[in-house]
Design a protein around this motif. Structure first.
Motif, PDB file in Angstrom:
ATOM      1  N   PRO A   1       0.777  -1.239   0.000  1.00 46.49           N
ATOM      2  CA  PRO A   1       0.000   0.000   0.000  1.00 46.49           C
ATOM      3  C   PRO A   1       0.814   1.297   0.000  1.00 46.49           C
ATOM      4  N   TYR A   2       2.121   1.216   0.230  1.00 44.12           N
ATOM      5  CA  TYR A   2       2.912   2.448   0.335  1.00 44.12           C
ATOM      6  C   TYR A   2       4.146   2.405  -0.561  1.00 44.12           C
TER       7      TYR A   2
ATOM      8  N   ASP B   1      -3.007   0.621 -11.149  1.00 47.62           N
ATOM      9  CA  ASP B   1      -3.443   0.139  -9.848  1.00 47.62           C
ATOM     10  C   ASP B   1      -3.355  -1.388  -9.731  1.00 47.62           C
TER      11      ASP B   1
ATOM     12  N   TYR C   1       0.179  -7.203   4.742  1.00 44.66           N
ATOM     13  CA  TYR C   1      -1.028  -6.384   4.644  1.00 44.66           C
ATOM     14  C   TYR C   1      -2.209  -7.224   4.177  1.00 44.66           C
TER      15      TYR C   1
ATOM     16  N   GLU D   1      -5.586  -7.216   2.391  1.00 43.40           N
ATOM     17  CA  GLU D   1      -6.293  -6.381   1.408  1.00 43.40           C
ATOM     18  C   GLU D   1      -5.618  -5.028   1.235  1.00 43.40           C
ATOM     19  N   ASN D   2      -4.321  -5.007   1.382  1.00 39.74           N
ATOM     20  CA  ASN D   2      -3.510  -3.792   1.160  1.00 39.74           C
ATOM     21  C   ASN D   2      -3.927  -2.611   2.026  1.00 39.74           C
ATOM     22  N   ARG D   3      -4.577  -2.854   3.174  1.00 35.23           N
ATOM     23  CA  ARG D   3      -4.960  -1.733   4.022  1.00 35.23           C
ATOM     24  C   ARG D   3      -4.759  -1.981   5.505  1.00 35.23           C
ATOM     25  N   TYR D   4      -4.523  -3.209   5.924  1.00 34.19           N
ATOM     26  CA  TYR D   4      -4.382  -3.501   7.346  1.00 34.19           C
ATOM     27  C   TYR D   4      -3.044  -4.206   7.565  1.00 34.19           C
TER      28      TYR D   4
ATOM     29  N   GLU E   1      -2.472   5.590   8.316  1.00 29.09           N
ATOM     30  CA  GLU E   1      -2.869   4.316   8.921  1.00 29.09           C
ATOM     31  C   GLU E   1      -2.687   4.385  10.443  1.00 29.09           C
TER      32      GLU E   1
ATOM     33  N   ASN F   1      -5.393   6.358  12.001  1.00 27.53           N
ATOM     34  CA  ASN F   1      -6.623   5.569  12.075  1.00 27.53           C
ATOM     35  C   ASN F   1      -6.580   4.586  13.239  1.00 27.53           C
TER      36      ASN F   1
END
Lengths: 178, 185
Positions: free
Chosen positions: A67-68, A117, B66, B68-71, B104, B107
């Motif tokens: 993600p980064y 993406d 990660y 789902e690329n968010r957590y 992140e 959050n």
């Protein structure tokens, strides 16, 4: 206290192949070492004499479907060695480098891969860019590098001074009232 | 934490030492997903009171798993355990190369007092990534260039490296010089 753990321990989610299975992650058949790397013995991550034999560094960053933007010495090395680079890295890593002042080579490398993406499609875009670059005559690439010497010098100088810039930024962050 | 050189850039660390009382430095690679090690460190360093300029430096240059690329699993576990030991968040100087991870962390800490938050410093500079000191500058010498590209994949196994090489392997060895190890059968 509930923690999420993985067994066996995994430090990166390396699985980005979707159901479409466009790319093959099959292991490469043999270990490979090109002859220009035969004499490489340096322990200095930034001291690699074999860079003089190549024009483009295909940077295989530590992570890809991530993600980064994640910058390691793999990305910084071609900047230090004054070479063209293409990034197999998380989306927008090139944009991030632009945002902190580094220049890239969109006039000789198709850099549209950076904003794709979908990870499979982004990988295919990187592969296509590499193939297009390799179709260019090597003498034309050398001439490009001579004509764009200022770009390489700019990147190198920025990298050399980057720590001082970061110290100034850090001072502002620390002094900023919360 | 261990008896090894940490990854904090020396000039940045010296600057931090001028501003803060640095109690300890821990790297994510020190505990490497072994949360017993992290808990021991937290327990050792937790105390009843902290001064306003006490700081722990947390270096975060390791990759995370990660969902789902968010957590980020390790990141979230880290903050859960930090909260468990009641160490004030303001004492944390979070030094990371993950560009954009502040959101992140914000959050994760969204229910924390706004005045009790870590300082997150996103940077590309660390001791391992930036050994530019002493680097001998090369001229943009093109005379020796005989190959279009260089492909290095001799480190940890990563599927993206294997997948890309499978797409361009026909260019080896005449156009692409490659070094590949540990990504093979």
């Amino acid at each position: 206290m509930t923690l999420i753990t993985l067994d066996p321990k995994v430090r990166v989610n390396d699985e980005f192949i979707t159901e479409r299975n466009i790319v093959s992650c099959g292991k490469i058949n043999n270990d490979i070492k090109h002859k220009i790397l035969n004499d490489y013995k340096s322990n200095n991550r930034f001291r690699a004499d074999f860079y003089k034999y190549i024009a483009l560094d295909i940077v295989n960053e530590t992570v890809f479907h991530y993600p980064y933007p994640y910058i390691s010495e793999k990305t910084l090395r071609p900047i230090a060695e004054k070479r063209i680079f293409i990034l197999l890295a998380p989306k927008n890593t090139l944009n991030f480098l632009h945002s902190i002042g580094f220049k890239s080579f969109s006039d000789i490398i198709d850099e549209s891969y950076d904003t794709v993406d979908d990870p499979e499609l982004r990988l295919l875009a990187v592969a296509d860019s590499i193939k297009k670059f390799c179709d260019i005559d090597l003498e034309e690439i050398k001439e490009y590098m001579i004509q764009n010497k200022n770009k390489f010098e700019h990147n190198f100088n920025l990298l050399s001074n980057y720590r001082d810039l970061e110290l100034s930024r850090l001072a502002q962050i620390i002094e900023e009232p919360k | 934490m261990k008896g090894h050189d940490h990854t904090v850039d020396s000039k940045i660390l010296n600057f931090l030492k001028q501003k803060y009382n640095i109690i300890s430095i821990i790297e994510f690679t020190d505990f490497d997903c072994d949360y017993d090690i992290l808990e021991q460190w937290l327990e050792y360093n937790s105390k009843l009171t902290f001064r306003h300029n006490d700081r722990f430096v947390i270096t975060h240059f390791d990759t995370d798993y990660y969902i789902e690329n968010r957590y980020g699993i390790t990141l979230n576990n880290f903050f859960r355990l930090w909260k468990k030991y009641n160490i004030p968040m303001y004492t944390m100087f979070f030094y990371t190369n993950h560009q954009g991870i502040s959101a992140e962390i914000d959050n994760i800490l969204k229910y924390n007092d706004i005045n009790d938050r870590p300082t997150v410093f996103e940077t590309i500079i660390n001791r391992l990534n930036y050994p530019i000191d002493g680097h001998k500058e090369n001229d943009t010498n093109v005379n020796s260039i005989n190959y279009h590209g260089l492909f290095l994949a001799a480190g940890n196994q990563r599927s993206h490296r294997q997948a890309l090489y499978n797409k361009i392997k026909h260019l080896y060895p005449n156009k692409i010089a490659a070094s590949i190890k540990r990504n093979t059968q």
